[in-house]
Write a protein that holds these residues in place. Structure first.
Motif, PDB file in Angstrom:
ATOM      1  N   CYS A  87      -7.117  -3.390   9.608  1.00 58.62           N
ATOM      2  CA  CYS A  87      -8.380  -3.564   8.886  1.00 58.62           C
ATOM      3  C   CYS A  87      -8.268  -4.481   7.669  1.00 58.62           C
ATOM      4  CB  CYS A  87      -8.921  -2.204   8.436  1.00 58.62           C
ATOM      5  SG  CYS A  87      -9.302  -1.089   9.806  1.00 58.62           S
ATOM      6  N   GLN A  88      -7.098  -4.537   7.052  1.00 53.03           N
ATOM      7  CA  GLN A  88      -6.963  -5.302   5.819  1.00 53.03           C
ATOM      8  C   GLN A  88      -6.387  -6.689   6.109  1.00 53.03           C
ATOM      9  OE1 GLN A  88      -8.231  -4.009   3.119  1.00 53.03           O
ATOM     10  NE2 GLN A  88      -8.626  -2.032   4.076  1.00 53.03           N
ATOM     11  N   SER A  89      -6.675  -7.623   5.218  1.00 54.64           N
ATOM     12  CA  SER A  89      -6.334  -9.011   5.488  1.00 54.64           C
ATOM     13  C   SER A  89      -4.999  -9.457   4.904  1.00 54.64           C
ATOM     14  CB  SER A  89      -7.441  -9.921   4.945  1.00 54.64           C
ATOM     15  OG  SER A  89      -7.605  -9.707   3.545  1.00 54.64           O
ATOM     16  N   SER A  90      -4.564  -8.858   3.805  1.00 50.96           N
ATOM     17  CA  SER A  90      -3.353  -9.323   3.139  1.00 50.96           C
ATOM     18  C   SER A  90      -2.372  -8.180   2.949  1.00 50.96           C
ATOM     19  CB  SER A  90      -3.705  -9.919   1.767  1.00 50.96           C
ATOM     20  OG  SER A  90      -4.134  -8.876   0.890  1.00 50.96           O
ATOM     21  N   PRO A  91      -1.089  -8.501   2.767  1.00 49.84           N
ATOM     22  CA  PRO A  91      -0.113  -7.442   2.502  1.00 49.84           C
ATOM     23  C   PRO A  91      -0.496  -6.586   1.300  1.00 49.84           C
ATOM     24  CG  PRO A  91       1.022  -9.473   3.021  1.00 49.84           C
ATOM     25  CD  PRO A  91      -0.434  -9.815   2.896  1.00 49.84           C
ATOM     26  N   GLN A  92      -1.013  -7.228   0.228  1.00 48.66           N
ATOM     27  CA  GLN A  92      -1.385  -6.454  -0.948  1.00 48.66           C
ATOM     28  C   GLN A  92      -2.517  -5.483  -0.635  1.00 48.66           C
ATOM     29  OE1 GLN A  92      -1.724  -8.480  -4.709  1.00 48.66           O
ATOM     30  NE2 GLN A  92      -3.287  -7.081  -5.484  1.00 48.66           N
ATOM     31  N   SER A  93      -3.526  -5.932   0.085  1.00 44.25           N
ATOM     32  CA  SER A  93      -4.651  -5.043   0.396  1.00 44.25           C
ATOM     33  C   SER A  93      -4.204  -3.893   1.285  1.00 44.25           C
ATOM     34  CB  SER A  93      -5.789  -5.827   1.052  1.00 44.25           C
ATOM     35  OG  SER A  93      -5.402  -6.363   2.297  1.00 44.25           O
ATOM     36  N   GLN A 147       8.414  -4.341   5.103  1.00 48.44           N
ATOM     37  CA  GLN A 147       7.908  -5.427   5.945  1.00 48.44           C
ATOM     38  C   GLN A 147       6.692  -6.105   5.301  1.00 48.44           C
ATOM     39  OE1 GLN A 147       7.178  -3.444   9.663  1.00 48.44           O
ATOM     40  NE2 GLN A 147       9.340  -3.380  10.239  1.00 48.44           N
ATOM     41  N   LEU A 148       5.812  -5.293   4.724  1.00 52.21           N
ATOM     42  CA  LEU A 148       4.628  -5.851   4.070  1.00 52.21           C
ATOM     43  C   LEU A 148       5.006  -6.671   2.838  1.00 52.21           C
ATOM     44  CD1 LEU A 148       2.169  -2.818   4.367  1.00 52.21           C
ATOM     45  CD2 LEU A 148       1.992  -5.026   5.541  1.00 52.21           C
ATOM     46  N   GLU A 154       6.551 -14.276   2.033  1.00 53.99           N
ATOM     47  CA  GLU A 154       6.430 -15.437   2.908  1.00 53.99           C
ATOM     48  C   GLU A 154       5.101 -16.154   2.693  1.00 53.99           C
ATOM     49  OE1 GLU A 154       6.987 -13.913   6.823  1.00 53.99           O
ATOM     50  OE2 GLU A 154       9.102 -13.386   6.483  1.00 53.99           O
ATOM     51  N   ARG A 155       4.062 -15.406   2.385  1.00 54.46           N
ATOM     52  CA  ARG A 155       2.743 -15.995   2.119  1.00 54.46           C
ATOM     53  C   ARG A 155       2.652 -16.629   0.739  1.00 54.46           C
ATOM     54  NH1 ARG A 155      -2.247 -13.551   4.204  1.00 54.46           N
ATOM     55  NH2 ARG A 155      -2.818 -13.444   2.001  1.00 54.46           N
ATOM     56  N   GLY A 156       3.640 -16.369  -0.113  1.00 58.72           N
ATOM     57  CA  GLY A 156       3.597 -16.880  -1.474  1.00 58.72           C
ATOM     58  C   GLY A 156       2.845 -15.976  -2.435  1.00 58.72           C
ATOM     59  N   ASP A 157       2.533 -14.747  -1.995  1.00 56.97           N
ATOM     60  CA  ASP A 157       1.795 -13.818  -2.855  1.00 56.97           C
ATOM     61  C   ASP A 157       2.716 -13.100  -3.838  1.00 56.97           C
ATOM     62  OD1 ASP A 157      -0.432 -14.475  -1.373  1.00 56.97           O
ATOM     63  OD2 ASP A 157      -0.304 -12.703  -0.077  1.00 56.97           O
ATOM     64  N   PHE A 158       3.930 -12.765  -3.385  1.00 54.69           N
ATOM     65  CA  PHE A 158       4.858 -11.975  -4.191  1.00 54.69           C
ATOM     66  C   PHE A 158       6.065 -12.814  -4.592  1.00 54.69           C
ATOM     67  CE2 PHE A 158       3.339  -8.246  -1.346  1.00 54.69           C
ATOM     68  CZ  PHE A 158       2.181  -8.125  -2.089  1.00 54.69           C
ATOM     69  N   ASP A 159       6.662 -12.456  -5.705  1.00 55.00           N
ATOM     70  CA  ASP A 159       7.812 -13.176  -6.263  1.00 55.00           C
ATOM     71  C   ASP A 159       9.004 -13.107  -5.294  1.00 55.00           C
ATOM     72  OD1 ASP A 159       9.932 -14.155  -7.726  1.00 55.00           O
ATOM     73  OD2 ASP A 159       9.455 -13.017  -9.550  1.00 55.00           O
ATOM     74  N   LYS A 200      -2.499  -1.941 -10.261  1.00 58.00           N
ATOM     75  CA  LYS A 200      -2.551  -3.135 -11.106  1.00 58.00           C
ATOM     76  C   LYS A 200      -1.181  -3.410 -11.744  1.00 58.00           C
ATOM     77  CE  LYS A 200      -6.289  -3.710 -13.439  1.00 58.00           C
ATOM     78  NZ  LYS A 200      -7.368  -3.562 -14.461  1.00 58.00           N
ATOM     79  N   ILE A 201      -0.547  -2.347 -12.242  1.00 55.08           N
ATOM     80  CA  ILE A 201       0.770  -2.514 -12.871  1.00 55.08           C
ATOM     81  C   ILE A 201       1.785  -3.027 -11.861  1.00 55.08           C
ATOM     82  CG2 ILE A 201       2.718  -1.235 -13.865  1.00 55.08           C
ATOM     83  CD1 ILE A 201       0.597   0.603 -15.182  1.00 55.08           C
ATOM     84  N   PHE A 202       1.790  -2.427 -10.666  1.00 53.40           N
ATOM     85  CA  PHE A 202       2.786  -2.820  -9.658  1.00 53.40           C
ATOM     86  C   PHE A 202       2.561  -4.245  -9.172  1.00 53.40           C
ATOM     87  CE2 PHE A 202       4.121  -3.232  -5.207  1.00 53.40           C
ATOM     88  CZ  PHE A 202       5.471  -2.955  -5.348  1.00 53.40           C
ATOM     89  N   PHE A 203       1.347  -4.562  -8.757  1.00 53.18           N
ATOM     90  CA  PHE A 203       1.102  -5.859  -8.126  1.00 53.18           C
ATOM     91  C   PHE A 203       1.161  -7.014  -9.125  1.00 53.18           C
ATOM     92  CE2 PHE A 203      -0.867  -2.931  -5.006  1.00 53.18           C
ATOM     93  CZ  PHE A 203      -0.021  -3.243  -3.937  1.00 53.18           C
TER      94      PHE A 203
END
Length: 208
Positions: A87-93, A147-148, A154-159, A200-203
């Motif tokens: 259902c969600q589009s991104s690893p963060q969501s 995995q997420l 890989e998407r460039g979302d996370f450090d 918010k703190i984690f992401f």
């Protein structure tokens, strides 16, 4: 084996599973009302409307009931993770959806039972002795979280310089019932607030 025999066995198995699910639901209600030590198998059987011996056919004792309740919950966590993957589009969501399920769903319904377990040496010993199935399921949750997080890198979302193992451990620490209980105890937050602020703190901390 004849088709009629197979149908009969399938029906009996379905009835067995439904009865087992009902026993677990009633047992959870009684545990929440009375606490682990004051709950009796007699009362559980009485509320279900079956003989105590029938309860013992499914669960040899209270210990096994508690383990089965949490095993069921862990299976539900994994199922919810599968749903969020679709259902969600991104690893963060997807990870945010898991946080919401845990804090606003599972924990909010289990606070009293979780509290009694985490403050009881007997219960901690029980989980150490009989909780191997839960540890296996928790490892599966950890693998999916990792995995997420890797997908987000890989998407460039996370450090990408942050080790995935440390990111995974930090995220899983957010799912601690003890932390949840402490945050609710001061009366300043509702579950949705906790999801928002901890997320918010984690992401923000792992953003690329």
């Amino acid at each position: 084996m004849s088709s009629s025999s197979q149908v009969h066995r399938s029906l009996k198995e379905k009835q067995r599973q439904e009865r087992e699910a009902l026993i677990l639901k009633v047992a959870e209600d009684v545990f929440l009302e009375r606490g682990y030590h004051d709950t009796s198998m007699d009362e559980i059987a009485s509320r279900v409307g079956i003989a105590k011996g029938t309860v013992y056919l499914h669960f040899p004792g209270k210990d096994d009931l508690v383990i089965a309740i949490f095993e069921r919950d862990m299976q539900e966590i994994l199922r919810q993770m599968d749903v969020s993957l679709d259902c969600q589009s991104s690893p963060q969501s997807k990870l945010e959806a898991l946080l919401h399920f845990m804090y606003a769903g599972l924990f909010s319904k289990r606070t009293q039972l979780l509290s009694s377990i985490y403050h009881s040496a007997d219960m901690q010993r029980l989980f150490a002795e009989k909780g191997s199935c839960l540890r296996v399921l928790w490892d599966r949750v950890a693998q999916r979280v990792a995995q997420l997080l890797d997908e987000g890198k890989e998407r460039g979302d996370f450090d990408p310089t942050l080790p995935t193992s440390i990111m995974t451990s930090t995220f899983l620490s957010l799912l601690s019932p003890k932390s949840y209980e402490r945050l609710l105890a001061d009366g300043h937050f509702v579950p949705d607030d906790i999801v928002t602020h901890t997320g918010k703190i984690f992401f923000r901390g792992i953003q690329a």
